[in-house]
Design an enzyme around this catalytic site. Structure first.
Site, short mmCIF file in Angstrom:
data_model
loop_
_atom_site.label_atom_id
_atom_site.label_comp_id
_atom_site.label_asym_id
_atom_site.label_seq_id
_atom_site.Cartn_x
_atom_site.Cartn_y
_atom_site.Cartn_z
N ASP A 71 -15.46 21.05 -29.02
CA ASP A 71 -15.71 21.84 -27.82
C ASP A 71 -15.68 23.33 -28.10
O ASP A 71 -16.33 24.12 -27.39
CB ASP A 71 -14.70 21.50 -26.73
CG ASP A 71 -15.37 20.81 -25.55
OD1 ASP A 71 -16.47 21.23 -25.17
OD2 ASP A 71 -14.82 19.84 -25.03
N GLU A 109 -17.12 24.38 -20.87
CA GLU A 109 -16.82 24.01 -22.26
C GLU A 109 -15.63 24.81 -22.79
O GLU A 109 -14.81 24.30 -23.56
CB GLU A 109 -18.05 24.25 -23.16
CG GLU A 109 -19.25 23.36 -22.84
CD GLU A 109 -19.00 21.88 -23.06
OE1 GLU A 109 -17.98 21.51 -23.68
OE2 GLU A 109 -19.82 21.07 -22.59
N HIS A 133 -12.63 23.16 -21.36
CA HIS A 133 -12.35 21.93 -22.11
C HIS A 133 -11.58 22.24 -23.40
O HIS A 133 -10.58 21.59 -23.71
CB HIS A 133 -13.64 21.20 -22.47
CG HIS A 133 -14.44 20.76 -21.29
ND1 HIS A 133 -15.73 20.27 -21.40
CD2 HIS A 133 -14.16 20.74 -19.96
CE1 HIS A 133 -16.18 19.97 -20.21
NE2 HIS A 133 -15.25 20.24 -19.31
N TYR A 175 -7.53 20.96 -24.44
CA TYR A 175 -7.03 20.17 -25.57
C TYR A 175 -5.83 20.86 -26.22
O TYR A 175 -4.87 20.21 -26.65
CB TYR A 175 -8.14 19.94 -26.59
CG TYR A 175 -9.35 19.25 -25.99
CD1 TYR A 175 -9.20 18.10 -25.22
CD2 TYR A 175 -10.63 19.75 -26.17
CE1 TYR A 175 -10.30 17.47 -24.65
CE2 TYR A 175 -11.74 19.12 -25.62
CZ TYR A 175 -11.56 17.99 -24.85
OH TYR A 175 -12.65 17.37 -24.29
N GLU A 212 -22.33 15.87 -27.28
CA GLU A 212 -21.56 15.60 -26.07
C GLU A 212 -21.62 14.14 -25.65
O GLU A 212 -20.69 13.63 -25.02
CB GLU A 212 -22.07 16.49 -24.93
CG GLU A 212 -21.83 17.97 -25.16
CD GLU A 212 -22.21 18.81 -23.95
OE1 GLU A 212 -21.75 19.96 -23.87
OE2 GLU A 212 -22.97 18.32 -23.09
N GLU A 254 -19.17 16.22 -18.90
CA GLU A 254 -20.14 15.93 -19.95
C GLU A 254 -21.25 15.02 -19.46
O GLU A 254 -22.38 15.08 -19.95
CB GLU A 254 -19.44 15.32 -21.17
CG GLU A 254 -18.34 16.17 -21.79
CD GLU A 254 -18.78 17.56 -22.22
OE1 GLU A 254 -19.98 17.89 -22.13
OE2 GLU A 254 -17.91 18.35 -22.64
#
Length: 316
Positions: free
Chosen positions: A64, A95, A98, A102, A155, A189
């Site tokens: 990402d 993005e 995202h 993480y 993706e 996504e």
């Protein structure tokens, strides 16, 4: 020459506005999902289980990061309409969210040494680095169609080997908040892949039959190369928890979905993918709302409400 404003009252392609509405309605932030509530479940996992989850989450962070810094940016250059640029700008923001999410998962559940080791692994693992180099080379040097294919494959296929584990644990009533983040990502996504696949189909239809044949050969070679690397990656990462074949089947299933998004037939027959783990498929089909292009903001996510989610929030 005067610079002109984009006029959202003029319809260039109605799908642009439709996707804009869907994508902006789905806005979310990782800070609204209390991943810290999963620490109790985390302590019950074996070291092998924790290691796999850290690697797949770390792998997603790397992929990402590539998509937020390079992949979405290059799509703007080939926009067919001015509203498409706005849609792409939204994708770019998500993005980045995202990629940050993480990091939030890793830092919430692990000590600093484990976090450092995970980032070192994702930045040096040969299979992970092969993915990002292969895709980024196309982002930097490919044409309009090639870049869209690379993005849809990234993706729509390469992410999904990493999505498998969180969905599996959610189906087993563990790590509910971690998987909520993953499911929010999956929903985004789904929109991105559908939209870029649609834009790909528009441009592909403008090629001559010979050009289409040559392009399809290039695309098939790319997919075969990426899948070979992905299966090798899966064999290493998932071996400690004996899920290699389940994940490979899941990757094949999503390869078919990615091809469908671009207007092509599935590449794997149904017999080859009929044994998808039902726990994971249930997670995909229900995720936050529905795993389809038309889903809305998830049941577990409320803008402006930072309270911890209860079990009832996950009754769909």
């Amino acid at each position: 020459m005067a610079y002109t404003s984009v006029n959202w009252n003029v319809e260039e392609d109605e799908f642009d506005e439709y996707v804009w509405d869907k994508a902006t309605a789905q806005f979310w932030l990782d800070t609204r999902v209390p991943v810290s509530n999963d620490r109790g479940d985390w302590r019950t996992l074996t070291d092998s289980e924790k290691g796999v989850i850290n690697k797949v989450v770390g792998g997603l962070a790397l992929l990402d990061t590539l998509q937020s810094e390079e992949g979405v940016n290059v799509m703007r250059e080939d926009a067919r309409t001015r509203k498409e640029v706005g849609v792409i700008n939204d994708f770019l923001m998500m993005e980045s969210i995202h990629a940050k999410s993480y990091g939030t998962i890793l830092s919430t559940l692990n000590d600093q040494k484990t976090i450092d080791d995970t980032f070192h692994w994702m930045n040096n693992d040969p299979r992970m680095q092969y993915k990002v180099r292969r895709i980024n080379e196309i982002y930097q040097n490919g044409n309009n169609l090639e870049k869209k294919v690379a993005s849809v494959f990234l993706e729509g296929i390469l992410y999904y080997s990493n999505f498998f584990t969180p969905l599996w644990y959610r189906g087993n009533n563990k790590l509910a908040n971690l998987s909520e983040v993953i499911k929010l990502v999956i929903r985004d996504e789904s929109v991105h892949g559908t939209y870029l696949g649609y834009k790909f189909q528009q441009a592909f239809a403008e090629l001559t039959p010979d050009e289409q044949t040559r392009f399809r050969a290039w695309m098939d070679d790319l997919l075969a190369d990426l899948l070979e690397n992905e299966f090798a990656f899966t064999e290493v990462v998932y071996a400690p928890i004996q899920m290699v074949e389940d994940v490979k089947q899941f990757v094949r299933y999503n390869a078919n979905k990615a091809m469908n998004n671009m207007g092509f037939a599935a590449i794997f027959n149904h017999a080859a993918i009929e044994d998808i783990n039902p726990i994971v498929m249930n997670g995909i089909s229900t995720e936050t709302a529905n795993h389809d292009f038309f889903s809305q903001v998830g049941a577990g996510y409320l803008m402006g409400n930072a309270e911890a989610m209860s079990d009832e929030d996950y009754d769909f």
